[in-house]
Motif scaffolding. Structure first.
Motif, PDB file in Angstrom:
ATOM      1  N   LEU A  59       0.831  -1.207   0.000  1.00  0.00           N
ATOM      2  CA  LEU A  59       0.000   0.000   0.000  1.00  0.00           C
ATOM      3  C   LEU A  59       0.866   1.258   0.000  1.00  0.00           C
ATOM      4  CD1 LEU A  59      -2.855  -0.982   2.500  1.00  0.00           C
ATOM      5  CD2 LEU A  59      -3.040  -0.709   0.014  1.00  0.00           C
ATOM      6  N   VAL A  60       1.921   1.244   0.817  1.00  0.00           N
ATOM      7  CA  VAL A  60       2.826   2.391   0.862  1.00  0.00           C
ATOM      8  C   VAL A  60       3.545   2.559  -0.470  1.00  0.00           C
ATOM      9  CG1 VAL A  60       4.953   3.285   1.903  1.00  0.00           C
ATOM     10  CG2 VAL A  60       3.125   2.349   3.344  1.00  0.00           C
ATOM     11  N   LYS A  61       4.003   1.446  -1.018  1.00  0.00           N
ATOM     12  CA  LYS A  61       4.703   1.521  -2.308  1.00  0.00           C
ATOM     13  C   LYS A  61       3.787   2.062  -3.399  1.00  0.00           C
ATOM     14  CE  LYS A  61       5.729  -2.268  -4.492  1.00  0.00           C
ATOM     15  NZ  LYS A  61       6.434  -3.515  -4.862  1.00  0.00           N
ATOM     16  N   GLY A  62       2.550   1.536  -3.478  1.00  0.00           N
ATOM     17  CA  GLY A  62       1.596   2.037  -4.460  1.00  0.00           C
ATOM     18  C   GLY A  62       1.236   3.487  -4.211  1.00  0.00           C
ATOM     19  N   GLY A  63       1.039   3.858  -2.937  1.00  0.00           N
ATOM     20  CA  GLY A  63       0.713   5.247  -2.620  1.00  0.00           C
ATOM     21  C   GLY A  63       1.846   6.198  -2.955  1.00  0.00           C
ATOM     22  N   LEU A  64       3.097   5.780  -2.699  1.00  0.00           N
ATOM     23  CA  LEU A  64       4.248   6.627  -3.018  1.00  0.00           C
ATOM     24  C   LEU A  64       4.372   6.825  -4.527  1.00  0.00           C
ATOM     25  CD1 LEU A  64       6.739   8.166  -2.107  1.00  0.00           C
ATOM     26  CD2 LEU A  64       7.997   6.002  -2.111  1.00  0.00           C
ATOM     27  N   ASN A  65       4.226   5.738  -5.278  1.00  0.00           N
ATOM     28  CA  ASN A  65       4.267   5.862  -6.741  1.00  0.00           C
ATOM     29  C   ASN A  65       3.124   6.736  -7.247  1.00  0.00           C
ATOM     30  OD1 ASN A  65       6.501   4.212  -8.000  1.00  0.00           O
ATOM     31  ND2 ASN A  65       5.620   2.651  -6.684  1.00  0.00           N
ATOM     32  N   MET A  66       1.961   6.588  -6.643  1.00  0.00           N
ATOM     33  CA  MET A  66       0.800   7.398  -7.030  1.00  0.00           C
ATOM     34  C   MET A  66       1.086   8.880  -6.819  1.00  0.00           C
ATOM     35  SD  MET A  66      -3.051   7.171  -5.451  1.00  0.00           S
ATOM     36  CE  MET A  66      -4.289   8.410  -5.809  1.00  0.00           C
ATOM     37  N   ALA A  67       1.634   9.231  -5.653  1.00  0.00           N
ATOM     38  CA  ALA A  67       1.946  10.633  -5.361  1.00  0.00           C
ATOM     39  C   ALA A  67       2.987  11.189  -6.336  1.00  0.00           C
ATOM     40  CB  ALA A  67       2.442  10.762  -3.919  1.00  0.00           C
ATOM     41  N   LEU A  68       4.017  10.412  -6.623  1.00  0.00           N
ATOM     42  CA  LEU A  68       5.057  10.866  -7.551  1.00  0.00           C
ATOM     43  C   LEU A  68       4.494  11.044  -8.959  1.00  0.00           C
ATOM     44  CD1 LEU A  68       8.084   8.682  -6.371  1.00  0.00           C
ATOM     45  CD2 LEU A  68       7.766  11.154  -6.059  1.00  0.00           C
ATOM     46  N   ILE A  69       3.600  10.151  -9.353  1.00  0.00           N
ATOM     47  CA  ILE A  69       3.003  10.260 -10.690  1.00  0.00           C
ATOM     48  C   ILE A  69       2.169  11.534 -10.794  1.00  0.00           C
ATOM     49  CG2 ILE A  69       1.307   9.230 -12.260  1.00  0.00           C
ATOM     50  CD1 ILE A  69       2.281   6.484 -11.133  1.00  0.00           C
ATOM     51  N   LEU A  70       1.330  11.796  -9.803  1.00  0.00           N
ATOM     52  CA  LEU A  70       0.513  13.010  -9.814  1.00  0.00           C
ATOM     53  C   LEU A  70       1.378  14.261  -9.800  1.00  0.00           C
ATOM     54  CD1 LEU A  70      -2.291  11.958  -7.310  1.00  0.00           C
ATOM     55  CD2 LEU A  70      -2.475  12.151  -9.794  1.00  0.00           C
ATOM     56  N   LEU A  71       2.544  14.181  -9.181  1.00  0.00           N
ATOM     57  CA  LEU A  71       3.441  15.327  -9.104  1.00  0.00           C
ATOM     58  C   LEU A  71       4.222  15.535 -10.399  1.00  0.00           C
ATOM     59  CD1 LEU A  71       4.770  17.555  -7.349  1.00  0.00           C
ATOM     60  CD2 LEU A  71       6.456  15.840  -6.662  1.00  0.00           C
ATOM     61  N   LEU A  72       4.659  14.439 -11.026  1.00  0.00           N
ATOM     62  CA  LEU A  72       5.577  14.537 -12.167  1.00  0.00           C
ATOM     63  C   LEU A  72       4.895  14.484 -13.528  1.00  0.00           C
ATOM     64  CD1 LEU A  72       8.419  12.192 -10.872  1.00  0.00           C
ATOM     65  CD2 LEU A  72       8.375  14.688 -10.869  1.00  0.00           C
ATOM     66  N   TYR A  73       3.675  13.984 -13.584  1.00  0.00           N
ATOM     67  CA  TYR A  73       3.063  13.760 -14.896  1.00  0.00           C
ATOM     68  C   TYR A  73       2.914  15.052 -15.697  1.00  0.00           C
ATOM     69  CZ  TYR A  73      -0.273  12.608 -18.537  1.00  0.00           C
ATOM     70  OH  TYR A  73      -0.880  12.455 -19.745  1.00  0.00           O
ATOM     71  N   LYS A  74       2.475  16.118 -15.046  1.00  0.00           N
ATOM     72  CA  LYS A  74       2.238  17.367 -15.769  1.00  0.00           C
ATOM     73  C   LYS A  74       3.512  17.903 -16.421  1.00  0.00           C
ATOM     74  CE  LYS A  74       0.378  22.046 -15.263  1.00  0.00           C
ATOM     75  NZ  LYS A  74      -0.280  23.014 -14.344  1.00  0.00           N
ATOM     76  N   PRO A  75       4.634  18.067 -15.683  1.00  0.00           N
ATOM     77  CA  PRO A  75       5.853  18.559 -16.359  1.00  0.00           C
ATOM     78  C   PRO A  75       6.367  17.601 -17.432  1.00  0.00           C
ATOM     79  CG  PRO A  75       6.311  17.941 -14.077  1.00  0.00           C
ATOM     80  CD  PRO A  75       4.831  17.971 -14.227  1.00  0.00           C
ATOM     81  N   VAL A  76       6.246  16.295 -17.189  1.00  0.00           N
ATOM     82  CA  VAL A  76       6.665  15.332 -18.220  1.00  0.00           C
ATOM     83  C   VAL A  76       5.795  15.479 -19.455  1.00  0.00           C
ATOM     84  CG1 VAL A  76       6.810  12.881 -18.796  1.00  0.00           C
ATOM     85  CG2 VAL A  76       7.630  13.689 -16.587  1.00  0.00           C
ATOM     86  N   LYS A  77       4.494  15.621 -19.244  1.00  0.00           N
ATOM     87  CA  LYS A  77       3.557  15.782 -20.355  1.00  0.00           C
ATOM     88  C   LYS A  77       3.884  17.035 -21.151  1.00  0.00           C
ATOM     89  CE  LYS A  77      -0.217  15.084 -22.744  1.00  0.00           C
ATOM     90  NZ  LYS A  77      -0.203  16.318 -23.529  1.00  0.00           N
ATOM     91  N   GLN A  78       4.172  18.135 -20.445  1.00  0.00           N
ATOM     92  CA  GLN A  78       4.514  19.379 -21.124  1.00  0.00           C
ATOM     93  C   GLN A  78       5.810  19.247 -21.906  1.00  0.00           C
ATOM     94  OE1 GLN A  78       4.496  22.128 -17.824  1.00  0.00           O
ATOM     95  NE2 GLN A  78       2.319  22.600 -18.060  1.00  0.00           N
ATOM     96  N   PHE A  79       6.773  18.545 -21.319  1.00  0.00           N
ATOM     97  CA  PHE A  79       8.039  18.315 -22.034  1.00  0.00           C
ATOM     98  C   PHE A  79       7.803  17.513 -23.313  1.00  0.00           C
ATOM     99  CE2 PHE A  79      11.378  15.174 -22.891  1.00  0.00           C
ATOM    100  CZ  PHE A  79      12.418  16.023 -23.254  1.00  0.00           C
ATOM    101  N   MET A  80       6.980  16.458 -23.217  1.00  0.00           N
ATOM    102  CA  MET A  80       6.683  15.638 -24.387  1.00  0.00           C
ATOM    103  C   MET A  80       5.959  16.451 -25.451  1.00  0.00           C
ATOM    104  SD  MET A  80       7.924  12.599 -23.766  1.00  0.00           S
ATOM    105  CE  MET A  80       7.054  11.514 -24.906  1.00  0.00           C
TER     106      MET A  80
END
Length: 302
Positions: free
Chosen positions: A187-208
């Motif tokens: 649960l912690v591992k999934g939650g940590l990945n979830m938080a990082l994805i929500l944080l990083l997806y927007k700048p990665v998307k903009q870069f792409m």
């Protein structure tokens, strides 16, 4: 055993939203293109390489219970899944897990299979939901369901396979660890990945998007240059055709002038010849008349 190994592949035919926007607001659409084109394959290869590097860095984190390793590569893979689709994530997961098995892992095929299952359970589930609902809410729901699927799959894996793989007694060792160890860890591992994805997806998307816009601009510029070159080629061909037509017309006019000149020369020569013949006949007639007159005079004189 709690590791989640995966690489997420992006599907460019998907529409993405910005996580920090309201549902269905400011959604960003990417132009569709073939999933197998060079640009997409390059992006997937880049994501696989980044996921592998993140996996290596994750091994520097402390282990839980001596063998559970936190793995953050699912963040990279799931971002890729949101961009390129669930199937792409499954492919990258397999590639990264296989490369890891032959390079740095000591868990062999069993660990490789576990990594693929864990990553696919998390990333494919989240990407499938996000594919249906391109909103912030859809992303959050997908990631939450992915975390649940990851946890369930890993609990079943640890219950069924861990005793066989690690030689542990299922009832005495593994079962007592399911709730206090395996459940919170995943649960912690999934939650940590979830938080990082929500944080990083927007700048990665903009870069792409910026990268795609740059390549699209280069493509459009090249297409425009090709169109201009084709237009110039057609213009040159038209001019050459006009020159050829003009040359043929001049040849025809010159040939006509030559024929007219020859015909005029023939007529002039014929006229001169006819005049010479007429003059010769006239001179002969005069000479004949003169001789006849002389003969008649001589006869009269006799």
């Amino acid at each position: 055993l709690g590791e989640a190994k995966a690489s997420r592949v992006f599907s460019s035919n998907e529409k993405e939203c910005i996580f920090m926007s309201e549902p269905n607001a400011n959604a960003i659409k990417t132009p569709s293109r073939p999933a197998t084109n060079v640009r997409t394959i390059t992006s997937l290869a880049m994501l696989a390489a980044i996921a592998y590097v993140v996996m290596l860095l994750s091994k520097m984190l402390p282990q839980v219970s001596g063998f559970l390793q936190m793995d953050l590569k699912d963040t990279v893979i799931c971002i890729g899944a949101f961009l390129f689709g669930p199937l792409s994530a499954a492919v990258i997961s397999i590639v990264v897990a296989v490369v890891e098995m032959f390079t740095v892992s000591d868990t062999g095929p069993i660990g490789c299979i576990m990594n693929v299952l864990a990553t696919c359970a998390f990333c494919c589930t989240a990407a499938f939901v996000y594919k249906k609902f391109h909103t912030r809410k859809g992303a959050v729901i997908g990631l939450a369901l992915g975390t649940v699927c990851l946890t369930v799959v890993m609990l079943l894996w640890n219950y069924l396979i861990t005793p066989i793989y690690m030689g542990m007694d299922r009832e005495e060792i593994v079962v007592p660890m399911l709730i206090p160890v395996f459940l919170p860890f995943n649960l912690v591992k999934g939650g940590l990945n979830m938080a990082l994805i929500l944080l990083l997806y927007k700048p990665v998307k903009q870069f792409m998007e910026k990268r795609d816009a740059f390549y699209q601009q280069e493509h459009d510029s090249a297409a425009q240059d090709r169109a201009q070159a084709e237009e110039y080629k057609k213009d040159c061909e038209a001019k050459l055709q006009n020159l050829e037509t003009e040359l043929q017309q001049k040849r025809a006019d010159a040939q006509q002038e030559i024929d007219q000149y020859r015909q005029a020369q023939r007529k002039e020569a014929q006229a001169q010849a006819d005049q010479l013949v007429a003059d010769a006949h006239a001179a002969a007639q005069r000479e004949h008349d003169k001789l006849l007159a002389q003969s008649q005079q001589e006869i009269r004189d006799l």
